[in-house]
Design a protein around this motif. Sequence first.
Motif, PDB file in Angstrom:
ATOM      1  N   UNK F  97       4.757   1.654   0.255  1.00  0.00           N
ATOM      2  CA  UNK F  97       4.364   0.153   0.886  1.00  0.00           C
ATOM      3  C   UNK F  97       2.404   0.268   0.282  1.00  0.00           C
ATOM      4  N   UNK F  98       2.321   1.050   0.010  1.00  0.00           N
ATOM      5  CA  UNK F  98       0.861   1.162  -0.364  1.00  0.00           C
ATOM      6  C   UNK F  98       0.298   0.561  -1.797  1.00  0.00           C
ATOM      7  N   UNK F  99      -0.403  -0.514  -1.658  1.00  0.00           N
ATOM      8  CA  UNK F  99      -0.409  -1.317  -3.822  1.00  0.00           C
ATOM      9  C   UNK F  99      -1.851  -0.220  -4.215  1.00  0.00           C
ATOM     10  N   UNK F 100      -1.655   0.519  -5.204  1.00  0.00           N
ATOM     11  CA  UNK F 100      -3.018   1.761  -5.470  1.00  0.00           C
ATOM     12  C   UNK F 100      -3.283   0.876  -6.844  1.00  0.00           C
ATOM     13  N   UNK F 101      -2.816  -0.110  -7.010  1.00  0.00           N
ATOM     14  CA  UNK F 101      -3.420  -0.880  -8.286  1.00  0.00           C
ATOM     15  C   UNK F 101      -4.849  -0.969  -8.169  1.00  0.00           C
ATOM     16  N   UNK F 102      -5.194  -1.510  -7.839  1.00  0.00           N
ATOM     17  CA  UNK F 102      -6.429  -2.474  -6.613  1.00  0.00           C
ATOM     18  C   UNK F 102      -7.837  -0.858  -6.774  1.00  0.00           C
ATOM     19  N   UNK F 103      -7.097   0.110  -6.006  1.00  0.00           N
ATOM     20  CA  UNK F 103      -8.458   1.208  -6.756  1.00  0.00           C
ATOM     21  C   UNK F 103      -8.039   2.442  -8.157  1.00  0.00           C
ATOM     22  N   UNK F 104      -8.926   2.842  -7.453  1.00  0.00           N
ATOM     23  CA  UNK F 104      -9.290   3.473  -9.050  1.00  0.00           C
ATOM     24  C   UNK F 104      -8.906   4.909  -9.023  1.00  0.00           C
ATOM     25  N   UNK F 105      -7.945   5.674  -8.701  1.00  0.00           N
ATOM     26  CA  UNK F 105      -8.084   7.294  -8.053  1.00  0.00           C
ATOM     27  C   UNK F 105      -7.639   8.049  -9.666  1.00  0.00           C
ATOM     28  N   UNK F 106      -8.247   9.033  -8.843  1.00  0.00           N
ATOM     29  CA  UNK F 106      -8.340  10.086 -10.232  1.00  0.00           C
ATOM     30  C   UNK F 106      -7.395  10.836  -9.936  1.00  0.00           C
ATOM     31  N   UNK F 107      -6.801  12.329 -11.670  1.00  0.00           N
ATOM     32  CA  UNK F 107      -5.204  12.455 -11.021  1.00  0.00           C
ATOM     33  C   UNK F 107      -5.223  12.999  -9.674  1.00  0.00           C
ATOM     34  N   UNK F 108      -6.006  13.547  -8.187  1.00  0.00           N
ATOM     35  CA  UNK F 108      -5.342  13.829  -7.754  1.00  0.00           C
ATOM     36  C   UNK F 108      -4.824  13.003  -6.813  1.00  0.00           C
ATOM     37  N   UNK F 109      -4.922  12.024  -6.859  1.00  0.00           N
ATOM     38  CA  UNK F 109      -4.189  11.274  -6.164  1.00  0.00           C
ATOM     39  C   UNK F 109      -2.517  10.941  -6.719  1.00  0.00           C
ATOM     40  N   UNK F 110      -1.110  11.082  -5.914  1.00  0.00           N
ATOM     41  CA  UNK F 110      -0.514  10.734  -6.527  1.00  0.00           C
ATOM     42  C   UNK F 110       0.146   9.963  -5.543  1.00  0.00           C
ATOM     43  N   UNK F 111       0.816   8.850  -5.990  1.00  0.00           N
ATOM     44  CA  UNK F 111       2.465   7.702  -4.706  1.00  0.00           C
ATOM     45  C   UNK F 111       3.590   8.893  -4.776  1.00  0.00           C
ATOM     46  N   UNK F 112       4.072   8.698  -4.218  1.00  0.00           N
ATOM     47  CA  UNK F 112       5.127   9.136  -3.284  1.00  0.00           C
ATOM     48  C   UNK F 112       5.820   7.907  -2.625  1.00  0.00           C
ATOM     49  N   UNK F 113       6.645   7.336  -3.026  1.00  0.00           N
ATOM     50  CA  UNK F 113       8.008   6.352  -2.344  1.00  0.00           C
ATOM     51  C   UNK F 113       8.412   6.835  -0.604  1.00  0.00           C
ATOM     52  N   UNK F 114       7.337   7.541  -0.211  1.00  0.00           N
ATOM     53  CA  UNK F 114       7.917   7.944   1.067  1.00  0.00           C
ATOM     54  C   UNK F 114       8.499   6.807   1.938  1.00  0.00           C
ATOM     55  N   UNK F 115       8.190   5.767   2.797  1.00  0.00           N
ATOM     56  CA  UNK F 115       8.791   5.584   3.180  1.00  0.00           C
ATOM     57  C   UNK F 115      10.357   4.802   2.511  1.00  0.00           C
ATOM     58  N   UNK F 116      10.208   3.962   1.182  1.00  0.00           N
ATOM     59  CA  UNK F 116      11.284   3.834   0.970  1.00  0.00           C
ATOM     60  C   UNK F 116      12.676   5.318   0.558  1.00  0.00           C
ATOM     61  N   UNK F 117      11.964   6.481   0.987  1.00  0.00           N
ATOM     62  CA  UNK F 117      13.059   7.918   0.871  1.00  0.00           C
ATOM     63  C   UNK F 117      13.547   7.583   1.515  1.00  0.00           C
ATOM     64  N   UNK F 118      12.736   8.033   2.770  1.00  0.00           N
ATOM     65  CA  UNK F 118      13.264   8.007   3.743  1.00  0.00           C
ATOM     66  C   UNK F 118      14.417   6.841   4.640  1.00  0.00           C
ATOM     67  N   UNK F 119      13.885   5.334   4.402  1.00  0.00           N
ATOM     68  CA  UNK F 119      14.517   4.913   4.716  1.00  0.00           C
ATOM     69  C   UNK F 119      16.708   5.018   3.411  1.00  0.00           C
ATOM     70  N   UNK F 120      16.531   5.040   2.325  1.00  0.00           N
ATOM     71  CA  UNK F 120      17.763   6.124   1.857  1.00  0.00           C
ATOM     72  C   UNK F 120      18.347   6.683   2.252  1.00  0.00           C
ATOM     73  N   UNK F 121      17.501   7.791   3.304  1.00  0.00           N
ATOM     74  CA  UNK F 121      17.631   8.676   3.308  1.00  0.00           C
ATOM     75  C   UNK F 121      18.320   8.884   5.298  1.00  0.00           C
ATOM     76  N   UNK F 122      18.213   6.877   5.515  1.00  0.00           N
ATOM     77  CA  UNK F 122      18.404   6.645   7.013  1.00  0.00           C
ATOM     78  C   UNK F 122      17.411   6.225   7.833  1.00  0.00           C
ATOM     79  N   UNK F 123      16.815   6.370   7.614  1.00  0.00           N
ATOM     80  CA  UNK F 123      15.501   6.704   8.523  1.00  0.00           C
ATOM     81  C   UNK F 123      14.170   5.938   8.140  1.00  0.00           C
TER      82      UNK F 123
END
Lengths: 280, 280, 379, 379, 181, 181, 79, 79
Positions: F97-123
Amino acid sequence: MSRRSKEVSWKAFLREESLPHQWCAGCGYGVILKSMLYAFEKSGLAPKDVVVVTGIGCWGKADDYLYTNTVHVTHGRALPIATGIKVANPSLKVLALMGDGDSATIGGNHLIHSSRRNIDVTAIIANNLNYGMTGGQYSCTTPLDSRTSTSWYGDPEPALDICRLTETAGASFVARTTVYHVGTIERYILMALSHEGFSLVEVISPCPTYFGRYNKMPKAPIMLNWLKDKAISIERAKNLSEEELSGAIVTGVFADKKGHSFLSRYNEIQARAKKDLEGE
Amino acid sequence: MSRRSKEVSWKAFLREESLPHQWCAGCGYGVILKSMLYAFEKSGLAPKDVVVVTGIGCWGKADDYLYTNTVHVTHGRALPIATGIKVANPSLKVLALMGDGDSATIGGNHLIHSSRRNIDVTAIIANNLNYGMTGGQYSCTTPLDSRTSTSWYGDPEPALDICRLTETAGASFVARTTVYHVGTIERYILMALSHEGFSLVEVISPCPTYFGRYNKMPKAPIMLNWLKDKAISIERAKNLSEEELSGAIVTGVFADKKGHSFLSRYNEIQARAKKDLEGE
Amino acid sequence: MTGKIGFILGNEAIVEGALVSGATFFAGYPITPSSEIAERASRRLPQVGGYYLQMEDEIASIAAIIGASIGGAKAFTATSGPGFSLMQENIGLAVMAEVPCVIINVQRSGPSTGLATKPAQADIMQARWGRHGDHSIIAISPSTVQECFDLIIFAFNVAETYRCPVLFMADATVGHLREGCVLRSKDEVEIINRKRPPEGLDEYYPYKADEDLVPPMATLGGHYLSRFHSSSHNEKGLPTSSPEEAKDLIKRLYDKIEKNKDKIVKYKTFDVDGSDYLLIAFGGAVRAARQAALDAKKRGLKVGVLQLQTVWPFPAEYVCELAKDKKGVVVPEMNMGQIIGEVRKAVPDAIPVVGANRYDGEPLAPYEIMKALDEVLSL
Amino acid sequence: MTGKIGFILGNEAIVEGALVSGATFFAGYPITPSSEIAERASRRLPQVGGYYLQMEDEIASIAAIIGASIGGAKAFTATSGPGFSLMQENIGLAVMAEVPCVIINVQRSGPSTGLATKPAQADIMQARWGRHGDHSIIAISPSTVQECFDLIIFAFNVAETYRCPVLFMADATVGHLREGCVLRSKDEVEIINRKRPPEGLDEYYPYKADEDLVPPMATLGGHYLSRFHSSSHNEKGLPTSSPEEAKDLIKRLYDKIEKNKDKIVKYKTFDVDGSDYLLIAFGGAVRAARQAALDAKKRGLKVGVLQLQTVWPFPAEYVCELAKDKKGVVVPEMNMGQIIGEVRKAVPDAIPVVGANRYDGEPLAPYEIMKALDEVLSL
Amino acid sequence: MKYEIIFSGIGGQGVILAGSLLGEAAVSCGLRAAQTQAYGVSARGGFTKTDVIISDDEILYPYALTPDLIIVLAEPALLHYLNVSNDNCKVIYDSSIIDASKYDLDKRYFGLPIVEIAKELGSARSANILSLGIAASFIVDISLEQLDNVLEKRFRGKILGKNIEILRKGIELGKSVALTR
Amino acid sequence: MKYEIIFSGIGGQGVILAGSLLGEAAVSCGLRAAQTQAYGVSARGGFTKTDVIISDDEILYPYALTPDLIIVLAEPALLHYLNVSNDNCKVIYDSSIIDASKYDLDKRYFGLPIVEIAKELGSARSANILSLGIAASFIVDISLEQLDNVLEKRFRGKILGKNIEILRKGIELGKSVALTR
Amino acid sequence: MAIPEGEIMVVEGKKFRIEMRRDRCKGCEICVEFCPKKVFEADELGRPVPVRVDDCIGCGACELRCPDFAIEVKSKGVS
Amino acid sequence: MAIPEGEIMVVEGKKFRIEMRRDRCKGCEICVEFCPKKVFEADELGRPVPVRVDDCIGCGACELRCPDFAIEVKSKGVS
Ligand SMILES: Cc1ncc(C[n+]2csc(CCOP(=O)(O)OP(=O)(O)O)c2C)c(N)n1
Ligand SMILES: Cc1ncc(C[n+]2csc(CCOP(=O)(O)OP(=O)(O)O)c2C)c(N)n1
Ligand code: SF4
Ligand code: SF4
Ligand code: SF4
Ligand code: SF4
């Protein structure tokens, strides 16, 4: 006539050593006090079962003359304090004695919410149509256009009808009379004392010192006759138009509904809660 | 439909830059706000003539979205503050926007005395049947036995009927509707704005976040349909028994009396006082 | 609930502690950030046969708990700044009529509506002086969830012991903090109940004090008739306008707190012995203070911390004793500097006293205290 | 009523002074010993086209005067202890929303209902700290009927100048005292009206302050839209939860009083130059203090008197300046010792500060001050 | 020149009015005056008193510390003033309603049948005006003219006439007492 | 051992619940835990966050000063944590749900498709429980058993089952991120 | 003249006895006005005296209406 | 996906144009429920889309009932 004392005599509730009381000559409060004592006698209550909570005002001094449990509090707050006492100790008979200012002006919010809650407390409102204690200023019950120490040119605010208001708010016993109609005071208080839920008796009382003096009724007998003339029974009032009733003092029992007092409702809450706890 | 703008457009009263507003999804307050803006438009008022006093509560945030004079005050005190503004500056149109808690629970005393005084102020009460702002506790208007965040086992206190109470206390214009009956909100507010004396419009509003969620109506459409089902017009209500009316929301105009506002009465006082001064 | 550990909010721990104290009556009017107290009380009290009353406002709330206490219950209310301001008149009533009760103020940022959801400690002088007329008052302040539990019990105990209202001055940082908390059972803690008059008296004088300056309180509806009074009154509970009686009463009400200070004042010290500097704090600010002291230690500084669990009556003598050989004192507060005034009065002129203050709605941070310490170092 | 001398009550002089200030709105709820203010206001205000509103309680009273002031009127209320306690929350509103108004407290003996007809000065610390949240406040106290008249005008002036509530802390000894009083006319006194924003601004920011830290207040219904706010707000009058904006606001509200102290603090001195001892008093106690100084003179003592006409903000620096070369200071008060705390903070440790206190409902007498002076002499 | 005068009685007798009229007259004559009053349950018949200080200099302490004259119109008031410290103080009590025989009063105490005289002159309620006259007679600097003036401001018609007469009688009475000074 | 963890998002996402469950599990495991929360207009969709401090020692200051892990479930929350000072901090944001491309994030930042995974798992609404799992994976001393326990106290029936599953997925995901540590 | 505290003035009529606590009476004249038989008359200080006690019918109105607990009417049969 | 502020989604129907401020919409579904012609349908995130805009009769119910100032219905005659 000395009173028939089946139960505890009314004199047992009176602090005779505090007499003469501090109310003015002709003040109606002595009559209301005595009527309340008579009602206590008839009620079968003992002094230790009775808690009288008084607010601030001339009528609020009533506790000085009582041999009951007494709680003299702040102006306007007698009802929520009485509420706390009753809820904490439901076996007591708790009364709140308040003037019109105390109960309905500064204390108006507690009055309507006590009515709504239908809390098991008896309110005895002595309505002298002004603030006696502080020198005769107008109150929310002062008749429109009356002269008082703060309405030299007439009171621009219409009077509140305490009985209609509390009835609308949900009080289950509501009655009004006047000091002229002395016998009914005792009767209504007795009905109130035996009522379950919020009960209220309003007694219109002469204040010759202030309200009377400012409004050409400087003596108690004149004021009593005025009360007599102004009074219309609630039965008769039903057939009169708003105009015909303007300025009248409607007397009688406004509400007398049974059941569903706050405490009875809260008992159910406690029962549900205990189930909830067991189910936890 | 975009609105016919004869006078100042309703949009001129709206701080669009503050949108989206902070009310929850499905909260009825946006609808009441918009209806009020429509009424402003039709009233012919300009923003600078209007003073909106808001109390504390979700509805009390309405001033954030207004281009009028706004006064955001303390919880429960919007009415006496509005009173002061109006008396000091009678040419202004002064509104007090209050929730049910704000107006009738903590502010109940001001509500009855403003009614009695018949002060020339318009009260718009958004009644969501609970305290939204603080997390859905019960209010004096919460229906008996409802579940809220402080009445897990049901609310033991009966609900207050704001319209009946203020009518009894002397308010000269009193009307109630619901957010479901959206068109009437604008209509009643417009009537209130043109009324001389104390005018009050109560709008029952869905709070899906709290009242709804606690009472099996978690979504706004469900709540709106519930309001529709509960509503009974005052005309129809006249022929129904108390029992039939229990739990119903009676809608319509409860009072619409002309004349004798506080300010008109005080004008007479000032006239008498000036004579007195000359006579001195 | 015996001795079990809960991971709960400070506000919730307060309710659990109150229940253990024997409280059976709560009356309140919701307000952020205290509402969880009302919410939990509404659920827990009827479970144990107690009562939750939601009143029409804070005035009615304090009035109702005064009534309930007169009626015999241990009673409490909870509020925040605006409600606390409204309660002032009737806190005075509880003082005058000598009615034990506990008033919780979960402080938020003011003045007026302020930042309604954000913490502050800016009502602490109001706690002392908020109502009209001469009197002393007790105020207690917790800094951890465990203290919410433990100190509310202490608050009820002192209220009962001294027949007076006790102000429990929490703040949003503690009230809205979740921590592990040992929920001790009734048997694990000391519970004090109000003193009753002996049986068989010829006449019970409701305001006749014992040597500890506290009059026994009869059971309402019991053998003796009780009188409670908001005006100046004599020992019988009858109003008096005698200057002597009025003076004796006011003085006794004042002295019963001030002369029992030893027993009322509760505090904690951390590393004060041999320290060069002293941090004096109460409530939520203690957490930052202790962290700052630790951080300072890493810099080689010897910094002790005095936590005032009882803020009023203020332990001026003890503060003086503790501070008098220090090189400087810092008073961290989430306000513009309130208790620092008392510290200044207590500490000799020669010792620098500097405040570390934050009043923007954010919790005070250790580095801000460090800055104040640096200021002291530079003096 | 030009410059004529009246033999009137302090309470009545207050009303006459208020009228001269241009006040047109009074809202109140009667209470002894302030009721004569309401009574006279009810008679006088409508004579001059003004309004007397008797409200349902003191909360409504303070609210109504805040409203009236927002509406453009100079407005005042009068009360005593119990009512003053009830007003605290909304005094805070006037502070936060920056609404000029004058609140008169004719102090009587407390706590609670206390001795309702008898004088005291025991609400003076409450005046400073009675409401929640950080802020400063202005309090003024008269000691003669003439000062009731003159200082109420000053009170309105500072309220208007600094857009804030001003507390007028009279007491029953002065309010119920009748004395000759010159009822100066409007032309004979300086009357200050609130600062208005200049015309022709693109946008009026209701809380954007000028250099004096006071924002101009637009006429309601005039050219600009006004916003008033009880929560933390920005210059536009919109609510903010930004820590920076919140802090700036609180600091400005505080500083606009504290940094303008010079102009707000009003005092009088009597025989202080070259005196060995100093009496510091305010309000009714000044009368006894001056008599005591005179009596002391007869005993050969050099005793000066400092009368604080402005009590808050407290002129600590000036008190220090004046006291620092004295042999001792006595602080006479009709309370258990309140302002003495401020004096102690202000005065170097070395100089003995002793209170002369009375709190039995009777006015403080010169001999009691003499006794305190003797105590100082013996130190 | 400084006088400390106390009018005392019970609520409803108008002693406070007497005090304020005296003070007002003094101020009209260019003097300084201060008048305090003890409030109690006065409207309801309790003890009331008013201290009037009259001086040609600034009045500092406004309460009577060494009263020169005390007028006592009711017994409860007399009880308050049985032990006056000032040797030169005169205490004039209303002998028509106070039976002073049970008290051991020294020569500073004078009984005058105040209410009775007032009644004879047509109005028992004007005992306070009689007292005003008595008190005024002690202060040479207060002119009869100004006393009449303040009465004229306060009363109208027949009552005014009566009071002017009663005032004079009071002054006369006062002078007779003053002679014994 | 001390961890400072922040869960952040907007009102209604249940981040505070996630924090309190984590704290509760920690306490059940005999650790100390403190969890604070910033209240705002949270119920109405504003920024919310909770700091969870977990330690085996007494926790003094209960706010995260040098967070070890920040979980970000909404863009307004990311804005708050663009400039984290701690070099070792991991910031895991919901890339679904966050488009991080517009931010200049260093390697401490990780994107994970959290809501999507949760949705896949049913909720989708269980994104917070997924986050809980992620966070828990960083703290070795918290046992799965206690995590299950706290879930069992909070949820019933089908939802409980779902959440237990989602929790495990979260832990798994967390471990995969931790590997890059 | 001050009336000594506690002194009871007893006036005997044919059928009834009226007992008056004159130390409590404040002279409001309610009994004078509302006695149906006009038994009372006010003295010079406004204090009521039961001058026509023989006319008393024992209705108790004065006792009931007296705000000051100052009158008791007793049937002469009873003590 | 976050919706850019101020962006208006315009959907043209035969007789009416529906303008939606999706940045203001909170997805309460009131418009979905109360449109007499069932013009709206909720998308996966619960946000309404006027899928049957051609059916719109211009009654304005959605505009009137939307609590969020998010919908305007415009007659295509007018600009
Ligand atoms: C908070 C507060 N406000 C005002 C007062 C002053 N006061 C005392 S009694 C009273 C009103 C008395 O009127 P009412 O209640 O009608 O009783 P009455 O004296 O007429 O019997 C007032 C205003 C007070 N004691 N406390
Ligand atoms: C004196 C005081 N007490 C309590 C509060 C906390 N409070 C804020 S809003 C509110 C009630 C909100 O309910 P309501 O007035 O019905 O408005 P709603 O939020 O439901 O629109 C309360 C109790 C406060 N701000 N001030
Ligand atoms: S002032 Fe009025 S109410 Fe009060 S005691 Fe006198 S007559 Fe009664
Ligand atoms: S909490 Fe309820 S009243 Fe408040 S904004 Fe949300 S839906 Fe509306
Ligand atoms: S009614 Fe009572 S108080 Fe009144 S005059 Fe008669 S006896 Fe005296
Ligand atoms: S009514 Fe408005 S806020 Fe609700 S879903 Fe439709 S467009 Fe969105």
